[in-house]
Design a protein around this motif. Structure first.
Motif, PDB file in Angstrom:
ATOM      1  N   ILE A 127     -16.779  29.367 -30.523  1.00 31.73           N
ATOM      2  CA  ILE A 127     -17.177  28.421 -29.604  1.00 31.73           C
ATOM      3  C   ILE A 127     -16.496  26.861 -29.748  1.00 31.73           C
ATOM      4  O   ILE A 127     -16.651  27.328 -30.985  1.00 31.73           O
ATOM      5  CB  ILE A 127     -18.446  28.248 -29.282  1.00 31.73           C
ATOM      6  N   LYS A 128     -15.754  26.450 -28.199  1.00 34.00           N
ATOM      7  CA  LYS A 128     -15.662  24.487 -28.874  1.00 34.00           C
ATOM      8  C   LYS A 128     -17.129  24.208 -28.838  1.00 34.00           C
ATOM      9  O   LYS A 128     -17.737  24.699 -27.965  1.00 34.00           O
ATOM     10  CB  LYS A 128     -15.062  24.868 -27.311  1.00 34.00           C
ATOM     11  N   ARG A 129     -17.597  23.170 -29.802  1.00 33.96           N
ATOM     12  CA  ARG A 129     -18.270  22.184 -29.012  1.00 33.96           C
ATOM     13  C   ARG A 129     -18.467  22.087 -27.885  1.00 33.96           C
ATOM     14  O   ARG A 129     -20.357  21.549 -27.663  1.00 33.96           O
ATOM     15  CB  ARG A 129     -18.331  20.824 -29.718  1.00 33.96           C
ATOM     16  N   GLU A 130     -17.995  22.023 -27.799  1.00 34.05           N
ATOM     17  CA  GLU A 130     -18.695  21.069 -26.174  1.00 34.05           C
ATOM     18  C   GLU A 130     -19.375  22.350 -24.981  1.00 34.05           C
ATOM     19  O   GLU A 130     -20.299  22.183 -24.417  1.00 34.05           O
ATOM     20  CB  GLU A 130     -17.153  20.393 -25.331  1.00 34.05           C
ATOM     21  N   ALA A 131     -18.639  23.120 -24.810  1.00 32.34           N
ATOM     22  CA  ALA A 131     -19.142  24.231 -24.831  1.00 32.34           C
ATOM     23  C   ALA A 131     -20.502  24.503 -25.442  1.00 32.34           C
ATOM     24  O   ALA A 131     -21.660  24.636 -24.287  1.00 32.34           O
ATOM     25  CB  ALA A 131     -18.577  25.785 -24.689  1.00 32.34           C
ATOM     26  N   PHE A 132     -20.616  24.408 -26.595  1.00 32.79           N
ATOM     27  CA  PHE A 132     -22.295  24.814 -27.502  1.00 32.79           C
ATOM     28  C   PHE A 132     -23.040  23.920 -26.987  1.00 32.79           C
ATOM     29  O   PHE A 132     -24.099  24.050 -26.757  1.00 32.79           O
ATOM     30  CB  PHE A 132     -21.562  24.562 -28.517  1.00 32.79           C
TER      31      PHE A 132
END
Length: 562
Positions: A301-306
């Motif tokens: 997962i991308k950190r922006e989505a997380f």
């Protein structure tokens, strides 16, 4: 420990003797607790006498009560049967006003003229143990601890009945182990030891072992009954981890079960990929009965989505710490990722990687510079025990007393993956489904080396960590110097520490690189080395100096072993 806390110490002259010592210890070690201690120890009293003043003491409505009768009972004609009934009446009465009740066994008695130990105190102590197993309460087994630590029991007595200073200190030591621990935590592998997971992170030590299907057994009503039968009125934390616990088909049932018990809480380690809606709708959110650890997996997962997901949890009133595994491929991005999350005031708990990577076994595969870098963002416990693998074999542990691991069949054991399913130490405390669950009554020596879990480290008695309350990761990290200050800013206390300094390295169990490091380790072990010797060893590289150093090291080991 409860906060604020009204602590009632209720008993005879022995209670009267230890009460001020225990009060002082609690205030010294727990200055943050709003503590009021009621001294209700009266010399010469039996449990029969104690019942006569019970109604007055119930009006105090204590948060914790320690009951200590028995020494006078056997001397003044209170039979074993009456003693048991009196204690049960006290237990029931205090539990009815919401107290956490601890009953203590009877300290030893010794006839100095006849040089004979009094066996009656053992008979009355066994009554207390039987009540503990029957009513599922914690006790202070002073009698057993005394025999374990003061082999000649008379050495802890000032007369036939009363402890001396050593004896009272031992009593308080035992009580500190029990009084200060509010919760019982069960790490429940409810859908299988290697649980189902929707991620396939390359650094997961369960990779390939995750169950393709849930292995939940029975039904939630049966489990609810078994937990209540096995743990009684104890304040219980059900901890769901391994794989992704939120995708289990019975996860929602577990939320409802915990929500129906005001003294229970749930703790989850999750990758925050799904089922957040179930949590949001559950009443355990409103009742503050849930804590979540959010595992960030950059490969999935991308950190922006997380960050969007964990900000949503924050909006629900659930503040999560972020678990981040220092996989070797991620070392170069670790600092940037931590800065990203701390900009939102999320605490990042860095974990060392376990497993193989490019033919190296980790955490031993980290270079010294990599270890130093990881340590700057880590708490003390993580550095010593998880990153640098400080030895923990044969130490006293709260696992088996305040903390258990339980599989999906109800087998209860120690907290470590070191012990395989259905082997002795994974089933040593019995099974809650068959009714033979028998926990320890005192901290016992750990039967092996645990693999370095946060709870496993915090359970080591000698490490002296306070109970992991609310969110276990946040509590563990704070005690090791990673926390949020009063403004909400995340503080990494080791960020600017010089891990090249031999004495700091010795403190945090870094492996020695040279003679300076080895001398620092010896000094940390309280082995005396003079300034002259220190200069000589560190500035000279001759074979004679090395041999002399190795000889001192051998002598030091012999001293420490003694």
């Amino acid at each position: 420990m409860e906060n604020p806390c009204k602590l009632l110490l209720f008993g005879d002259s022995i209670t009267k003797g230890y009460a001020p010592i225990l009060n002082r210890l609690l205030n010294e070690e727990y200055p943050e607790i709003d503590l009021t201690v009621f001294y209700e120890g009266i010399s010469g009293e039996t449990s029969r006498d104690g019942l006569k003043r019970l109604e007055r003491l119930l009006d105090i409505r204590p948060d914790i009560v320690v009951i200590g009768f028995g020494m006078n009972d056997w001397r003044k004609g209170v039979t074993i049967e009456e003693y048991r009934e009196n204690l049960l009446k006290m237990l029931k009465s205090f539990e009815s006003v919401g107290s956490r009740v601890i009953i203590s066994t009877v300290s030893p008695s010794y006839n100095f003229e006849r040089k004979k130990y009094n066996l009656e105190v053992d008979r009355y102590s066994q009554v207390v143990r039987d009540i503990a197993y029957e009513k599922k309460i914690k006790i202070a087994d002073i009698n057993a601890l005394w025999k374990r630590e003061i082999r000649k029991v008379e050495k802890g007595l000032r007369d036939e009945l009363h402890p001396n200073r050593q004896g009272y200190e031992l009593i308080c030591k035992c009580l500190m182990w029990i009084v200060t621990r509010k919760y019982t935590t069960v790490l429940w592998q409810y859908n299988g030891r290697e649980a189902k997971c929707n991620y396939r992170c390359p650094y997961c030590y369960y990779l390939g072992l995750h169950n393709p299907e849930d292995r939940f057994t029975g039904n939630i009503e049966q489990w609810h009954d078994r937990f209540k039968e096995s743990f009684g009125t104890q304040k219980l934390i059900l901890y769901l981890a391994y794989g992704e616990p939120t995708i289990g088909k019975n996860f929602n049932d577990i939320l409802d079960m915990v929500g129906s018990e005001p003294n229970w809480k749930i703790r989850i380690t999750s990758n925050i990929s799904s089922q957040i809606g179930l949590i949001e709708k559950s009443k355990i959110v409103k009742n503050k009965q849930i804590n979540i650890n959010a595992s960030f997996h950059p490969s999935m997962i991308k950190r922006e989505a997380f960050i969007k997901k964990i900000l949503k949890l924050r909006d629900l009133g659930i503040e999560v710490p972020i678990i981040y595994v220092a996989y070797p491929e991620y070392i170069s991005r670790l600092s940037d990722d931590i800065d990203f999350f701390t900009a939102y005031n999320f605490l990042v708990h860095v974990r060392r990687y376990q497993g193989m990577y490019k033919n190296k076994l980790y955490p031993w595969g980290y270079t010294d510079l990599e270890k130093q870098f990881i340590a700057k963002y880590s708490d003390d416990g993580m550095i010593k025990y998880l990153l640098n693998q400080q030895k923990n074999t044969d130490q006293l542990t709260y696992s088996g007393l305040h903390f258990f691991v339980m599989d999906n069949a109800g087998n209860v054991g120690y907290d470590s993956n070191l012990f395989h399913p259905y082997t002795k130490y994974r089933c040593i405390f019995g099974n809650i489904n068959t009714g033979n669950f028998r926990p320890n009554l005192l901290p016992e020596y750990y039967p092996g080396k645990h693999e370095g879990t946060v709870d496993g480290v915090a359970n080591l008695v000698d490490y002296n960590y306070k109970e992991l309350v609310e969110n276990n990761i946040t509590s563990f990290a704070k005690q090791g110097g990673v926390f949020k200050d009063e403004r909400g800013k995340v503080i990494y206390s080791n960020l600017h520490k010089n891990f090249n300094d031999p004495y700091i390295r010795a403190e945090f169990n870094f492996p020695p690189r040279d003679i300076k490091d080895r001398i620092a380790i010896l000094r940390a072990s309280r082995v005396n080395i003079s300034r002259k010797d220190y200069f000589y060893y560190t500035k000279t590289k001759t074979k004679n100096v090395l041999n002399k150093f190795l000889k001192i090291k051998s002598m030091a080991k012999n001293i420490l072993n003694k």
